[in-house]
Design an enzyme around this catalytic site. Structure first.
Site, PDB file in Angstrom:
ATOM      1  N   LYS A 198      46.214 137.585  48.576  1.00  0.00           N
ATOM      2  CA  LYS A 198      44.797 137.412  48.420  1.00  0.00           C
ATOM      3  C   LYS A 198      44.616 135.961  47.749  1.00  0.00           C
ATOM      4  CE  LYS A 198      44.494 141.752  48.437  1.00  0.00           C
ATOM      5  NZ  LYS A 198      44.567 142.707  47.473  1.00  0.00           N
TER       6      LYS A 198
HETATM    7  C1  LIG Z   1      44.639 144.374  47.295  1.00  0.00           C
HETATM    8  C2  LIG Z   1      43.605 145.229  46.741  1.00  0.00           C
HETATM    9  C3  LIG Z   1      43.641 146.177  45.847  1.00  0.00           C
HETATM   10  C4  LIG Z   1      44.927 146.470  45.056  1.00  0.00           C
HETATM   11  O1  LIG Z   1      45.539 145.364  44.402  1.00  0.00           O
HETATM   12  P1  LIG Z   1      47.215 145.335  44.428  1.00  0.00           P
HETATM   13  O2  LIG Z   1      47.543 144.210  43.537  1.00  0.00           O
HETATM   14  O3  LIG Z   1      47.773 145.395  45.966  1.00  0.00           O
HETATM   15  O4  LIG Z   1      47.597 146.672  43.883  1.00  0.00           O
HETATM   16  C5  LIG Z   1      42.428 146.951  45.390  1.00  0.00           C
HETATM   17  N1  LIG Z   1      41.199 146.449  45.932  1.00  0.00           N
HETATM   18  C6  LIG Z   1      40.994 145.761  46.989  1.00  0.00           C
HETATM   19  C7  LIG Z   1      39.741 145.698  47.584  1.00  0.00           C
HETATM   20  C8  LIG Z   1      42.202 145.067  47.501  1.00  0.00           C
HETATM   21  O5  LIG Z   1      42.260 144.288  48.705  1.00  0.00           O
END
Ligand SMILES: *Cc1c(COP(=O)(O)O)cnc(C)c1O
Length: 443
Positions: A198
């Site tokens: 992210k």
């Molecule tokens: C990555 C993501 C998540 C989940 O997060 P994790 O840390 O991978 O568990 C939830 N919502 C969105 C929109 C995401 O892109």
């Protein structure tokens, strides 16, 4: 005279690759030292660094409380619990998002009700929410999808009218602005991933932010047993249960993540600013090119794309005599940007998990078992979500403003679009499914 497409033997638009322009996250000695300190102290499972990170994150976000998690998925599940989503409840969510926005709702005994997305923002369409609300609707999950800030004003208006909670999933948009104000501060609670793919990257991790004391206390109670005590909880009705986690989950953040988070936070805003400068330059170079359009808010809106996570462009085949995005992206890849692929997250309401799968042994699909009506009928057709794969393609995610590098990539897109007539000849059309359930490729 336009240059010959690389697909047909012409020179590639991208001649010089630059690893550094894409590298993310940016890890320096400071991150390394911070991790080593946690390791050497044997403090991986403690909460001292995590609490410090939460304090700093809350300040940066501009809210009273922040609670760190082992993942974004856990933070979002907890946000649902904190909003009192329980047995038989419905949660409205856009169909086009990563599964971690919503799939956890089953574990609380609830069920998703999917709404369509807006074809320009790719976020939940505020006009497609109200008619899906029932007396069982507890929350609306809003995703600032691919960094684009969702249209919060009308969404909050609907939520207030029906007394429904709003959960912002900020996993794609940490630090982004909607009309001049940070996303994650509009809803009753926001939760997000901070995993290393992210734009806010700590390693595995997530965080929940809110100004609401009851929501914060319920979030602690659900999966942070070590803090579920007299000293940290104010909400009276939770007190008889202190000591054990109500959810039966253990969700605290690993301190190797929170320590990286502290360092990343210090540089996050300036790094995002450079990303935005680079990405805006890319799109400015392509202004007016037929068939392709930036996925970004208008310049004078006060809104922006945050760290521009997983950037995509909008596709307008009608401006290219119907050229398929499949053929278009093939031509861009041949120009030297191998990360150009059609589609993004496929529409969740079309997956078997939300139609036929009996996850918990109810003897019927969980989607039905957890609801008091057949909510599948509500999303029998979500026209924009269902064709999302043909509407978008991935673009480079530049982390640095290097004009001469960016110009090559813009040229790759320009060449493919301007020479579309040549591409029409062998256009295979689009396959039935484009995009995927959980991956993004940008290299
Ligand atoms: C990555 C993501 C998540 C989940 O997060 P994790 O840390 O991978 O568990 C939830 N919502 C969105 C929109 C995401 O892109």
């Amino acid at each position: 005279m336009a240059e010959k497409l690389a697909l047909f033997g012409g020179p590639k638009a991208v001649q010089h690759e630059d690893e550094d322009v894409f590298k993310w996250p940016i890890i320096t000695k400071e991150d390394e030292e911070a991790v080593l300190d946690v390791l050497r102290r044997g403090a991986m499972s403690d909460t001292d660094v995590t609490r410090q990170f939460e304090k700093e994150f809350a300040e940066w976000q501009g809210v009273k409380y922040a609670l760190a998690f082992s993942s974004g998925t856990a933070a979002i599940q907890t946000a649902m619990y904190a909003c009192k989503v329980g047995v038989g409840d419905e949660v409205i969510c856009p169909s086009v998002t990563y599964w971690g926005s919503i799939a956890q709702v089953y574990s609380l005994g609830g069920t998703p009700v999917f709404a369509d997305i807006d074809p320009h923002t790719l976020c939940i369409n505020p006009k497609d929410i109200e008619h899906r609300i029932s007396e069982r609707t507890k929350a609306i999950i809003v995703v600032h999808y691919l960094g684009y800030p969702a249209d919060m004003d009308p969404i909050m208006e609907i939520a207030r009218k029906y007394n429904i909670k709003v959960i912002e999933d900020v996993s794609h948009a940490q630090g982004g602005l909607y009309k001049g104000r940070k996303v994650g501060t509009f809803g009753d609670v926001a939760a997000m991933s901070l995993m290393s793919g992210k734009s806010f990257a700590t390693g595995e991790g997530g965080i929940l932010v809110t100004n609401d004391r009851e929501i914060y206390d319920r979030a602690i109670a659900f999966g942070h047993y070590e803090r579920f005590n007299e000293k940290e909880i104010e909400t009276g009705y939770l007190k008889p249960y202190m000591g054990l986690p109500l959810g039966g989950y253990k969700y605290r953040m690993h301190q190797m993540s929170s320590t990286v988070g502290r360092v990343q936070l210090k540089y996050y805003d300036e790094r995002c600013e450079e990303i935005r400068k680079a990405m805006n330059y890319f799109w400015d170079l392509l202004d007016g090119v037929p068939g392709i359009k930036a996925h970004r808010p208008p310049e004078d809106s006060g809104s922006n794309m945050g760290g521009w996570y997983a950037p995509h462009g909008l596709y307008r085949p009608e401006e290219l005599e119907g050229l398929s995005v499949t053929r278009f992206t093939e031509a861009v890849r041949a120009e030297g940007f191998k990360g150009c692929h059609p589609g993004c997250n496929a529409a969740l309401h079309t997956h078997a998990l939300f139609n036929t799968c009996d996850v918990y042994g109810h003897g019927k699909p969980t989607r039905i078992a957890n609801a008091s009506r057949d909510v599948r009928e509500l999303d029998a057709s979500l026209p924009v979500s269902e064709k999302i794969g043909t509407m978008v393609y991935s673009i480079p995610w530049f982390k640095h403003y290097k004009p001469e590098i960016i110009e090559q990539y813009a040229k790759a897109f320009r060449k493919a679009a301007e020479n579309y007539k040549e591409l029409l000849k062998d256009d295979p059309g689009n396959p039935p499914m484009l995009g995927g359930w959980h991956f993004f490729r940008h290299r």
